[in-house]
Motif scaffolding. Sequence first.
Motif, PDB file in Angstrom:
ATOM      1  N   TYR A 128       8.393  12.099   7.652  1.00  0.00           N
ATOM      2  CA  TYR A 128       7.654  10.875   7.902  1.00  0.00           C
ATOM      3  C   TYR A 128       6.729  10.293   6.752  1.00  0.00           C
ATOM      4  O   TYR A 128       6.007  11.326   6.489  1.00  0.00           O
ATOM      5  N   ILE A 129       6.733   9.573   6.067  1.00  0.00           N
ATOM      6  CA  ILE A 129       5.577   9.187   4.846  1.00  0.00           C
ATOM      7  C   ILE A 129       5.156   7.802   5.366  1.00  0.00           C
ATOM      8  O   ILE A 129       5.595   6.917   5.827  1.00  0.00           O
ATOM      9  N   GLU A 130       3.860   7.897   4.667  1.00  0.00           N
ATOM     10  CA  GLU A 130       3.281   6.445   4.626  1.00  0.00           C
ATOM     11  C   GLU A 130       3.729   5.362   3.392  1.00  0.00           C
ATOM     12  O   GLU A 130       3.711   6.147   2.271  1.00  0.00           O
ATOM     13  N   VAL A 131       3.878   4.407   3.558  1.00  0.00           N
ATOM     14  CA  VAL A 131       4.410   3.567   2.636  1.00  0.00           C
ATOM     15  C   VAL A 131       3.877   2.051   2.746  1.00  0.00           C
ATOM     16  O   VAL A 131       3.354   1.740   3.854  1.00  0.00           O
ATOM     17  N   GLY A 132       4.363   1.391   1.855  1.00  0.00           N
ATOM     18  CA  GLY A 132       3.973  -0.294   1.982  1.00  0.00           C
ATOM     19  C   GLY A 132       2.547  -0.739   1.752  1.00  0.00           C
ATOM     20  O   GLY A 132       1.777   0.224   1.619  1.00  0.00           O
ATOM     21  N   GLY A 133       2.319  -1.914   1.943  1.00  0.00           N
ATOM     22  CA  GLY A 133       0.974  -2.456   1.697  1.00  0.00           C
ATOM     23  C   GLY A 133       0.705  -2.329   0.459  1.00  0.00           C
ATOM     24  O   GLY A 133       1.258  -2.441  -0.537  1.00  0.00           O
ATOM     25  N   LEU A 134      -0.785  -1.870   0.400  1.00  0.00           N
ATOM     26  CA  LEU A 134      -1.633  -1.614  -0.830  1.00  0.00           C
ATOM     27  C   LEU A 134      -2.009  -0.221  -0.912  1.00  0.00           C
ATOM     28  O   LEU A 134      -2.780   0.091  -0.027  1.00  0.00           O
ATOM     29  N   ALA A 135      -1.845   0.529  -2.053  1.00  0.00           N
ATOM     30  CA  ALA A 135      -2.142   1.875  -1.940  1.00  0.00           C
ATOM     31  C   ALA A 135      -2.670   2.148  -3.297  1.00  0.00           C
ATOM     32  O   ALA A 135      -1.733   1.823  -4.532  1.00  0.00           O
ATOM     33  N   GLU A 136      -3.455   2.894  -3.748  1.00  0.00           N
ATOM     34  CA  GLU A 136      -3.829   3.245  -5.006  1.00  0.00           C
ATOM     35  C   GLU A 136      -3.010   3.843  -5.880  1.00  0.00           C
ATOM     36  O   GLU A 136      -2.377   4.906  -5.233  1.00  0.00           O
ATOM     37  N   GLY A 137      -2.681   3.584  -7.098  1.00  0.00           N
ATOM     38  CA  GLY A 137      -1.709   4.059  -7.831  1.00  0.00           C
ATOM     39  C   GLY A 137      -0.243   3.948  -7.665  1.00  0.00           C
ATOM     40  O   GLY A 137       0.728   4.162  -8.385  1.00  0.00           O
ATOM     41  N   GLU A 138       0.094   3.136  -6.659  1.00  0.00           N
ATOM     42  CA  GLU A 138       1.543   2.825  -6.185  1.00  0.00           C
ATOM     43  C   GLU A 138       1.917   1.395  -7.044  1.00  0.00           C
ATOM     44  O   GLU A 138       0.954   0.537  -7.216  1.00  0.00           O
ATOM     45  N   ARG A 139       3.136   1.213  -7.433  1.00  0.00           N
ATOM     46  CA  ARG A 139       3.756  -0.125  -7.806  1.00  0.00           C
ATOM     47  C   ARG A 139       3.509  -1.229  -6.951  1.00  0.00           C
ATOM     48  O   ARG A 139       3.697  -0.941  -5.548  1.00  0.00           O
ATOM     49  N   PHE A 140       2.977  -2.375  -7.371  1.00  0.00           N
ATOM     50  CA  PHE A 140       2.763  -3.533  -6.437  1.00  0.00           C
ATOM     51  C   PHE A 140       4.120  -4.269  -6.287  1.00  0.00           C
ATOM     52  O   PHE A 140       4.940  -4.187  -7.263  1.00  0.00           O
ATOM     53  N   GLY A 141       4.029  -4.722  -4.700  1.00  0.00           N
ATOM     54  CA  GLY A 141       5.312  -5.558  -4.556  1.00  0.00           C
ATOM     55  C   GLY A 141       6.431  -4.618  -3.974  1.00  0.00           C
ATOM     56  O   GLY A 141       7.692  -5.132  -4.367  1.00  0.00           O
ATOM     57  N   ALA A 142       6.466  -3.561  -3.092  1.00  0.00           N
ATOM     58  CA  ALA A 142       7.679  -3.001  -2.752  1.00  0.00           C
ATOM     59  C   ALA A 142       8.078  -3.833  -1.639  1.00  0.00           C
ATOM     60  O   ALA A 142       7.563  -4.623  -0.894  1.00  0.00           O
ATOM     61  N   GLN A 143       9.508  -4.014  -1.666  1.00  0.00           N
ATOM     62  CA  GLN A 143      10.454  -4.234  -0.671  1.00  0.00           C
ATOM     63  C   GLN A 143      11.184  -3.462   0.330  1.00  0.00           C
ATOM     64  O   GLN A 143      11.822  -2.456  -0.080  1.00  0.00           O
ATOM     65  N   PHE A 144      10.865  -3.409   1.355  1.00  0.00           N
ATOM     66  CA  PHE A 144      11.540  -2.550   2.646  1.00  0.00           C
ATOM     67  C   PHE A 144      12.502  -3.481   3.227  1.00  0.00           C
ATOM     68  O   PHE A 144      12.296  -4.625   3.506  1.00  0.00           O
ATOM     69  N   ALA A 145      13.723  -2.564   4.037  1.00  0.00           N
ATOM     70  CA  ALA A 145      14.774  -3.290   4.649  1.00  0.00           C
ATOM     71  C   ALA A 145      15.424  -2.060   5.279  1.00  0.00           C
ATOM     72  O   ALA A 145      15.230  -0.896   5.304  1.00  0.00           O
ATOM     73  N   PHE A 146      16.251  -2.667   6.425  1.00  0.00           N
ATOM     74  CA  PHE A 146      17.003  -1.852   7.350  1.00  0.00           C
ATOM     75  C   PHE A 146      18.311  -1.603   6.518  1.00  0.00           C
ATOM     76  O   PHE A 146      18.833  -2.787   5.965  1.00  0.00           O
ATOM     77  N   LYS A 147      18.914  -0.554   6.238  1.00  0.00           N
ATOM     78  CA  LYS A 147      20.116  -0.324   5.479  1.00  0.00           C
ATOM     79  C   LYS A 147      21.369  -0.601   6.399  1.00  0.00           C
ATOM     80  O   LYS A 147      21.393   0.058   7.355  1.00  0.00           O
ATOM     81  N   MET A 148      22.351  -1.747   6.002  1.00  0.00           N
ATOM     82  CA  MET A 148      23.180  -1.753   7.041  1.00  0.00           C
ATOM     83  C   MET A 148      24.532  -1.001   6.343  1.00  0.00           C
ATOM     84  O   MET A 148      24.907  -1.168   5.221  1.00  0.00           O
ATOM     85  N   ASP A 149      25.053  -0.232   7.081  1.00  0.00           N
ATOM     86  CA  ASP A 149      26.317   0.829   6.567  1.00  0.00           C
ATOM     87  C   ASP A 149      27.548  -0.067   6.968  1.00  0.00           C
ATOM     88  O   ASP A 149      28.584   0.604   6.406  1.00  0.00           O
ATOM     89  N   GLY A 150      27.555  -1.195   7.769  1.00  0.00           N
ATOM     90  CA  GLY A 150      29.061  -1.829   7.875  1.00  0.00           C
ATOM     91  C   GLY A 150      28.969  -2.502   9.085  1.00  0.00           C
ATOM     92  O   GLY A 150      27.949  -2.890   9.475  1.00  0.00           O
ATOM     93  N   VAL A 151      30.061  -2.848   9.591  1.00  0.00           N
ATOM     94  CA  VAL A 151      30.390  -3.471  11.023  1.00  0.00           C
ATOM     95  C   VAL A 151      31.120  -2.842  11.857  1.00  0.00           C
ATOM     96  O   VAL A 151      32.125  -2.302  11.666  1.00  0.00           O
ATOM     97  N   TYR A 152      30.458  -2.718  13.097  1.00  0.00           N
ATOM     98  CA  TYR A 152      31.519  -2.151  14.232  1.00  0.00           C
ATOM     99  C   TYR A 152      32.809  -2.892  14.488  1.00  0.00           C
ATOM    100  O   TYR A 152      32.701  -4.257  14.429  1.00  0.00           O
ATOM    101  N   ALA A 153      33.998  -2.344  14.316  1.00  0.00           N
ATOM    102  CA  ALA A 153      35.171  -2.838  14.643  1.00  0.00           C
ATOM    103  C   ALA A 153      35.578  -3.329  15.823  1.00  0.00           C
ATOM    104  O   ALA A 153      36.135  -4.543  16.132  1.00  0.00           O
TER     105      ALA A 153
END
Length: 562
Positions: free
Chosen positions: A299-324
Motif C-alpha cells: 500500500y502506498i500514499e498517493v493523490g492530493g498534493l505532494a512535493e515533487g510529484e506531477r500535478f493533476g493525477a487522475q485515479f479510478a477503479f479499473k473495470m475488467d469486464g461485465v459479468y455475463a
Amino acid sequence: MNKNYQYEIVANYKKTLWNKNNFDFMVGYTHTYTDGFDSTLQGMNGTSDKIETINGVGELNLSNTSTVQSYKKMSSYFGRINYNYDMKYLLSLSIRYDGSSHFAENHKYGTFPGISAGWNVHREAFFEKLTPVVNNFKIRGSWGKAGNDNLSLANTQGKYAAGNNYGGEAGLLNTVLANSDLLWEETTSADLGFDLGLFNNRISLTFDVYRKETSNRLIDEKLWSETGFSSIKSNYGSLITKGLETSISATAIQTRDFTWDIDAGFAFFRTIVGKLPNNGVPRNRINGGVIFDEKLGKYIEVGGLAEGERFGAQFAFKMDGVYATDEEAAGAPYDKIVHATRLGQGKVGGDAIWHDFDKNGIIDQYDMYLCGYINPDKMGSFNNTFRYKNFTLRVMTDFSAGNVIDNRFRAQANGNLRHNYATLHETATSATWHKQGDIATIPRYDVNADLGDGKRNHVRGANGANCPLGFTSTYGSNEGTSNSLYISKGDYLAFREVSLTYMLRNKFLERNHLDNVTLTAAVYNLGYITAYEGLTPEIIGADLGQYPRPRSFLFTLNFTLK
C-alpha cells in the motif's frame, strides 16, 4: 451600472552616446478604478405597456433588490531601461510596483522586477564567413517576476449578507471568511533560448527552455464543516513548470509560380508540486489517500498534493469486464462502494467486474489506480500554405497529448443519473449487457439511478478520489466517474482551418481604380482525430463545461481601391 476609470502617464527618452551606446528609458504610472451598482425592480398592474419605467406600475414587487459591487483600485509604477551596444549586445531592465485594493492594508503592494539580455552573434566580425548560410543567430535569456491578485475584496475584508434575522431581530450573516494576511501570488520565470535564420531567412528556427515557479498560490483552502464555512482564501504552496518550446518556419518549395510555406511548433512541459507547508508527513502530502500498488506489492500514499510529484493525477477503479450471468457474478468480491449506498445489493449478471488490486476479496478505495493526468504535457501545431499563381490554400492543424479525460456525461447518461439524463445510443447496442449470457463491454442500463439507488456500475463517486486536488478514503455521492471505462486518452489532432483564396488582378480592374479583388472560401474547426468520444477533447483540467468550437463556413469578397 458599472464604472471604469483609467489614468495613465508614460514618458520615454532615447539617447545615443559615443555612436554605439544606445539607451531607451521609459517610466510610467497607471491607476484604474472599477465599481458598480445593480438594482432589480419589478412591478405589476401597469397602466400601459407603452410605459416601460417603474413609475408606471400599480404595485411594486416586494422581492426587489439592489447590490453595490465591491470596488477595485489598482495603482502601478513602472520603469524600463533598454541598452544595446552597436545592436550586438542587448540588455533590458524593468521593474513594476503594483498595488491592489483587494489586499489588506499591510500587503497591498508588490515589487516585480525583470531582466533580459541578448547577443546578436551574427553581427560579430568573426561570423562574416557564415552569413551566406546563417544570416541570423541570436542567443538570449531572461528572468522576471509577475504578480497575481486573483481574489475579491471579500477574501481580505469578509462578506456579510443583510436580511438574516437572529432572535427575532434583524441581523447580518458572515458569508465569506476574511484573511487579512493574504499576499500577492508570484510567478518567477527564467528562460534561455536562441533564434536562428538560415539561407536568407528561408528557414527560421527558435528554441527555448524555461522554468516557472508560482509561489504563494491563491487557492480556496477547504475548512472543517464545524467552522460554518466551506473554505477560506489562502496562500498555499507552489507549483513548478519546466519545459521547452521550439518552432520552425520554412519555405519548402519556391518557384516562379508555386510556393510551399511551413510553420510548425512543438512544446513539452511538466508541472510538479513545489514546496508545501510542513505538516509532518512524507512529501508534506495533503488531501491524499492510500491505494495498493501491484508492482510494489504494498500500500502506498498517493493523490492530493505532494512535493515533487506531477500535478493533476487522475485515479479510478479499473473495470475488467461485465459479468455475463448471475452464476458468474455470485463469486464476485464484496463491493464496499455499493454497500455504502442504502441498498447494499449483491452482484448479478450485467454488473461491472472490478479489479481487486490487493486481492483481499473486497472492492474499496484501496483498489483504485493511477490512470493518467488531467493536463497535457505536449502541444504543437503544423500549418501549411500553398500558393500557385493567384491561388492560396491554407491548411492549419494543431495537436495536444499526454492527458486523460473523464467522460462524465457518458457515465451519468448510462447510469441514469438523477433519473433525468437522456440515454445514449450505445445502451441499445450489443456493447451493453441486456440478458443472461451476453458478453458485453458496458454494464447494463438500470431504471434505478446508478449513483444513488443502483450498483454504481457506471458512476463510482469515490468522493474526491478522482479529483486532481484531493484523494479521500471516505464514501460519498459526488458525481465524479472514477471508472476506467469512461476515462480515455485526451490526445487529439485538430483541423482548424482549410481556406482557398483567389486574388484577381487585371487591366479591367485597373481602369475602374481597383487594385485587386480577393475571393475567399474557408471552413473552420472541421473536427478532430481523437480517441475521446465526448463533445470535444479540448478539456483542460477539471473544466467539463467546455463545448466544441463552432464549425463555421466563410465566403468573402474583398476589394482594394487604388
